[in-house]
Design an enzyme around this catalytic site. Sequence first.
Site, PDB file in Angstrom:
ATOM      1  N   ARG A  54       0.839  -1.206   0.000  1.00  0.00           N
ATOM      2  CA  ARG A  54       0.000   0.000   0.000  1.00  0.00           C
ATOM      3  C   ARG A  54       0.871   1.252   0.000  1.00  0.00           C
ATOM      4  NH1 ARG A  54      -2.199   2.920   5.162  1.00  0.00           N
ATOM      5  NH2 ARG A  54      -3.493   4.549   4.249  1.00  0.00           N
ATOM      6  N   ASP A 110      -3.687   4.702  -2.441  1.00  0.00           N
ATOM      7  CA  ASP A 110      -4.899   5.272  -1.854  1.00  0.00           C
ATOM      8  C   ASP A 110      -5.476   6.383  -2.718  1.00  0.00           C
ATOM      9  OD1 ASP A 110      -5.837   4.048   0.505  1.00  0.00           O
ATOM     10  OD2 ASP A 110      -4.113   4.776   1.619  1.00  0.00           O
ATOM     11  N   ARG A 247     -11.113   6.534  22.588  1.00  0.00           N
ATOM     12  CA  ARG A 247     -11.554   5.812  23.792  1.00  0.00           C
ATOM     13  C   ARG A 247     -11.300   6.648  25.045  1.00  0.00           C
ATOM     14  NH1 ARG A 247      -8.132   0.582  22.207  1.00  0.00           N
ATOM     15  NH2 ARG A 247      -6.741   2.338  21.741  1.00  0.00           N
ATOM     16  N   GLY A 293     -11.378   1.983  12.019  1.00  0.00           N
ATOM     17  CA  GLY A 293     -11.308   1.467  13.380  1.00  0.00           C
ATOM     18  C   GLY A 293     -12.379   1.997  14.307  1.00  0.00           C
ATOM     19  N   GLU A 296     -15.653   0.391  13.480  1.00  0.00           N
ATOM     20  CA  GLU A 296     -15.644  -1.011  13.893  1.00  0.00           C
ATOM     21  C   GLU A 296     -15.852  -1.166  15.399  1.00  0.00           C
ATOM     22  OE1 GLU A 296     -12.720  -4.947  13.550  1.00  0.00           O
ATOM     23  OE2 GLU A 296     -11.983  -2.972  12.940  1.00  0.00           O
TER      24      GLU A 296
END
Length: 362
Positions: A54, A110, A247, A293, A296
């Site tokens: 990538r 990308d 978080r 992320g 998810e």
Amino acid sequence: MRVLTLNPGSSSVKVSLVADGTAVGWAAWDLTDPDSAVGRAIRRWSEVDAVAVRFVHGGSQKAPARVDDALLANLGRLTSLAPNHQPLSLEVTREVRRLLPGVPVVACFDTAFHARMPEAAARYPLPRAWTVQNRLRRYGFHGLSCQYSLHRTGELLGRAPEDLQLVCAHVGAGVSVTAIRDGHGVDTSMGFTPLEGAMMATRSGSVDPGLLLHVMQTAPMSPAEMADALFHRSGLAGMTGTNGDLRRVLAAASRGDRDASVALDVYRHRLCREIGAAATSLAKLDAVVFTGGVAEHQPELITSVIDGLGVLGLRAGAAPHTDVDRIVTRPGSPVPALIVLPREDLELARGAEEALARVSVR
């Protein structure tokens, strides 16, 4: 075909072995020493037919391409446009070619998913001499994530991907929103660099240029200092005094931290605004897809974003903690919203197979 996929980030590399479109093994290793990380991957999975790497930036490349010396030289000239990622991808690619000299290596970009954006979306309203001399345009990023999300959404909705018109929000440490039509991006929130657009973990997203000029005049700083502030000390990190990890911000807000609560409100507002803006680049809206992320692992946050998109026909439903791709709007919602788990490794493998098939036809 067995394809070893290497996805270098800014400090680590995600490695996956994909056989006939299915991942049969994966790992993530620190990139303090790229040579040893690549060596470990090759020792673990030595029998491969191809390797896919990538690259965040491919310049004007419109599709994955088999690596040769000329391509590597061209990609090296783009390092200043993606300084946190391009050098590692280059180093990883060189090491793969050294350790596996007989195995074809394919670079997947990308930016390629956005390379056919119409000029109205790609051009900046700046002096023409600047744009021509310095290749100033909106390149867009997270293209491999968008492409996989498009294919997977087609499977989930029972539609051909090229017939879908949708908005894809990649929500991770970096955040981008892309309008997709005819199988490719037609507008996107990130631009010349991955700094433009929505608020992110440590990046500011779009800010009034006049504000930045004001700051530089009142508190003189070098371009490097300004870049560090915008890329690494802004966003959730800058507003909350944390490292920007969502978080930690959510935990602080749950304890009554006002700065954290306001930061989350700004984060959701900016994301909703980018999704709404992207929808205007489509003739219709078949779906809104969330990946990355954050999508998810924080479905409640995504539900709160969907709640802010009622004007587009989205109606939030339950968002259970399940590790599966799923529709998260209520049954009967005019427009479905989906969470698609990020699987760039499968898109890297697909890109490698397509690139090598083109070469064999010639």
